[in-house]
Design a protein around this motif. Sequence first.
Motif, short mmCIF file in Angstrom:
data_model
loop_
_atom_site.label_atom_id
_atom_site.label_comp_id
_atom_site.label_asym_id
_atom_site.label_seq_id
_atom_site.Cartn_x
_atom_site.Cartn_y
_atom_site.Cartn_z
N GLY A 261 -8.12 17.19 -17.12
CA GLY A 261 -7.93 18.10 -18.26
C GLY A 261 -7.00 17.50 -19.29
O GLY A 261 -5.95 18.06 -19.60
N SER B 14 4.28 23.72 -19.18
CA SER B 14 4.60 23.83 -17.75
C SER B 14 6.01 24.39 -17.54
O SER B 14 6.21 25.33 -16.78
CB SER B 14 4.51 22.46 -17.08
OG SER B 14 3.25 21.91 -17.29
N TYR C 72 -0.57 29.08 -12.46
CA TYR C 72 -0.19 30.49 -12.67
C TYR C 72 0.26 31.17 -11.37
O TYR C 72 1.29 31.85 -11.34
CB TYR C 72 -1.33 31.29 -13.30
CG TYR C 72 -1.70 30.88 -14.71
CD1 TYR C 72 -0.92 30.00 -15.45
CD2 TYR C 72 -2.83 31.40 -15.33
CE1 TYR C 72 -1.27 29.63 -16.74
CE2 TYR C 72 -3.18 31.04 -16.62
CZ TYR C 72 -2.40 30.16 -17.33
OH TYR C 72 -2.75 29.82 -18.61
N ASN D 27 -8.68 27.62 -19.38
CA ASN D 27 -8.89 26.54 -18.43
C ASN D 27 -9.09 27.23 -17.09
O ASN D 27 -8.17 27.94 -16.68
CB ASN D 27 -7.65 25.64 -18.39
CG ASN D 27 -7.73 24.58 -17.31
OD1 ASN D 27 -8.73 24.42 -16.65
ND2 ASN D 27 -6.63 23.85 -17.13
N ASP E 293 -0.56 32.17 -22.55
CA ASP E 293 -0.57 30.70 -22.59
C ASP E 293 -1.66 30.29 -23.59
O ASP E 293 -2.84 30.37 -23.29
CB ASP E 293 -0.87 30.18 -21.18
CG ASP E 293 -1.03 28.66 -21.12
OD1 ASP E 293 -1.02 28.00 -22.18
OD2 ASP E 293 -1.16 28.14 -20.00
N ILE F 213 -2.07 27.27 -25.09
CA ILE F 213 -2.04 25.81 -25.28
C ILE F 213 -3.35 25.27 -25.86
O ILE F 213 -3.35 24.23 -26.52
CB ILE F 213 -1.68 25.09 -23.96
CG1 ILE F 213 -1.34 23.62 -24.23
CG2 ILE F 213 -2.75 25.22 -22.92
CD1 ILE F 213 -0.63 22.92 -23.11
N TYR F 214 -4.47 25.99 -25.63
CA TYR F 214 -5.74 25.53 -26.19
C TYR F 214 -6.12 26.26 -27.48
O TYR F 214 -7.26 26.18 -27.93
CB TYR F 214 -6.86 25.71 -25.16
CG TYR F 214 -6.71 24.82 -23.94
CD1 TYR F 214 -7.03 23.47 -23.99
CD2 TYR F 214 -6.23 25.33 -22.74
CE1 TYR F 214 -6.88 22.66 -22.88
CE2 TYR F 214 -6.08 24.52 -21.61
CZ TYR F 214 -6.41 23.18 -21.70
OH TYR F 214 -6.27 22.38 -20.59
N LYS G 74 -2.45 19.18 -25.68
CA LYS G 74 -3.91 19.16 -25.78
C LYS G 74 -4.35 18.91 -27.22
O LYS G 74 -5.10 17.97 -27.47
CB LYS G 74 -4.49 20.48 -25.27
CG LYS G 74 -3.93 20.93 -23.93
CD LYS G 74 -4.35 20.07 -22.76
CE LYS G 74 -3.67 20.54 -21.49
NZ LYS G 74 -4.15 19.93 -20.29
N TYR H 291 -13.56 22.47 -21.71
CA TYR H 291 -14.17 22.59 -20.39
C TYR H 291 -15.46 23.39 -20.46
O TYR H 291 -15.61 24.27 -21.31
CB TYR H 291 -13.23 23.34 -19.43
CG TYR H 291 -11.86 22.75 -19.35
CD1 TYR H 291 -11.63 21.54 -18.71
CD2 TYR H 291 -10.78 23.40 -19.95
CE1 TYR H 291 -10.36 20.99 -18.65
CE2 TYR H 291 -9.50 22.86 -19.90
CZ TYR H 291 -9.29 21.66 -19.25
OH TYR H 291 -8.04 21.11 -19.20
N1 PLP Z 1 -1.51 25.62 -19.50
C1 PLP Z 1 -2.79 25.28 -19.31
C2 PLP Z 1 -3.83 26.33 -19.40
C3 PLP Z 1 -3.14 23.95 -19.04
O1 PLP Z 1 -4.43 23.64 -18.86
C4 PLP Z 1 -2.12 22.98 -18.93
C5 PLP Z 1 -2.45 21.58 -18.59
O2 PLP Z 1 -3.53 21.25 -18.15
C6 PLP Z 1 -0.79 23.38 -19.13
C7 PLP Z 1 -0.53 24.70 -19.41
C8 PLP Z 1 0.34 22.40 -19.04
O3 PLP Z 1 0.60 21.90 -20.30
P1 PLP Z 1 1.81 20.95 -20.67
O4 PLP Z 1 1.28 19.56 -20.73
O5 PLP Z 1 2.26 21.43 -22.02
O6 PLP Z 1 2.86 21.13 -19.64
#
Ligand code: PLP
Length: 395
Positions: free
Chosen positions: A42, A105, A132, A179, A207, A209-210, A241, A326
Motif C-alpha cells: 500500500g 500511524s 485500527y 483501505n 482517517d 489519509i487517502y 500517500k 486499491y
Molecule cells: N491509515 C491508513 C488507512 C493507511 O492505509 C496507512 C498506511 O498504509 C496509514 C494510515 C499509515 O500512514 P502513515 O504513513 O502516515 O503512518
Amino acid sequence: MIESRDWSSRLSPSVQSIAPSGIRKFFDIAAQMKDVISLGVGEPDFITPWTIRESCVYGLECGYTSYTANRGMMELREEIAYHYEQEYETRYDPATDILVTVGVSEALDLAMRAVLATGDEVLIPEPCYVSYQACTILAGGVPVSVPTKLENEFRITPDELEQYVTDRTRVLLIGYPNNPTGAVMERTDLLAIAKFAEKHDLLVISDEIYGDLTYGDEKHIAFSSLPNMQERTILLNGFSKAYAMTGWRIGYAMGNQAIIAAMTKIHQYTMLCAPITAQLAAIEALRRGEKYMKKMVAEYDRRRRLIYDGFTKIGLPCFEPKGAFYIFPDITPSGYQDEEFAEELLKAEHVALVPGSAFGVCGAGHVRCSYATSIDKISEALARIENFLAKHKKT
Ligand code: PLP
C-alpha cells in the motif's frame, strides 16, 4: 538470536493479545521469489516530487537539524490550517488545534490513547486498515467490528452501526477513502453518519489519509466540515500517500483544543516532535507540491480504470473503487478461500496480493490489490490472474 529462557510470559497481555499484521507474511515469501509482480504493498511507486526533496536538502544545508516545537513547526501548522480553509472551508487554529505527528500511524495511536478509558468501545467499520483494531486494544479500548458489504460498495450506514452501540461506545473510527476496499462515502452517506454520532454523543476519529486520492466527480469531504462535526472529530491526515512520502514519516491530527492538548502531552513524552527534515518537506508539499500530486492522482486514475475493467472481464466481481489505490475483488468464483487464493496465485503465477481477511473477518472471500504500480505490471498481473483461473479454478 540470543540464547535465553522463554520470556513470553513477561510480555504485556495487550501486546500478546494482538496478532502481527497479515500483510507482511506474503511479502516475505514474495521477496524470495524472482519475477514477482506485487499488487500487495500500500505504497506509491513514485518517488517524492523533486521540489519537496530539494526543500529538505536545502533546509539541512542551512542547518535545520534541531528539535522543533512539540506540536510541530508553526509554519507547517499554518500551512495545514490554510489548506483546510481553502479546500474544505473549515477553520483550525494552528496554535491550538493541530498537532504534527510521525505519520498518521502516530496520530492514530495518540488519538486512541488520549480519549479511551479501559473498556471503552470503539466502533470500527470493516474491512479496515490493519492498525485500527490493534491501536484500540493497545490503548485499553475494545474494538467492535461493524461489517460492511460488497452490495453496498463497502459504505457504512447508521442502521448497521446502531446494531453495535452499547452504553460503553465512545468512539467511531472511520477511514474513507478506504483501505482495503477503495470505497468512498458521499455527502449524504456522511451526513447520516454525522447524525448518528451526535445522537450517541460519539467522538469520531476520521482517517483521511487517502482524501486527495478521490476519483470521479465527487470531491472528498472532510468529516469535520459537516455541520456540527468539527468539535467531535479528530481528523487524521498525512503526506505518505498523496505526496509519495511514506519514508518521511509525517502526518498530523486536528481537533478540538482539549483533545489536541492531551495528544500533545503523550507526543511530547514519547516522540518529542516529528523530524524537522520531514516537516520542512511537508511545508513545501503544501506550498508547491499540489501540481505534482495531481499528476500522480491522474496516473492512479488511469490504472484504476484498467484494473477495474480487467477484473470485470476476468469474472471476479468487484465494484468500481472511487478512492485510495486499491481494488477489492470477490474471489469466491475461483473456489478458493482468500488466503489459499493468495498463496496459490503467488506460487503458480508469481503475483502477490493480500488476502481480504487480513483486514477483518468480513474481508474474507476477497483480495486487496494495490494499483500503485505501473500500467505494464498491472496488465501483466491481470493476464497472470486470468491464466491462474483458467488452470487452477476449483469447481
Ligand atoms: N491509515 C491508513 C488507512 C493507511 O492505509 C496507512 C498506511 O498504509 C496509514 C494510515 C499509515 O500512514 P502513515 O504513513 O502516515 O503512518
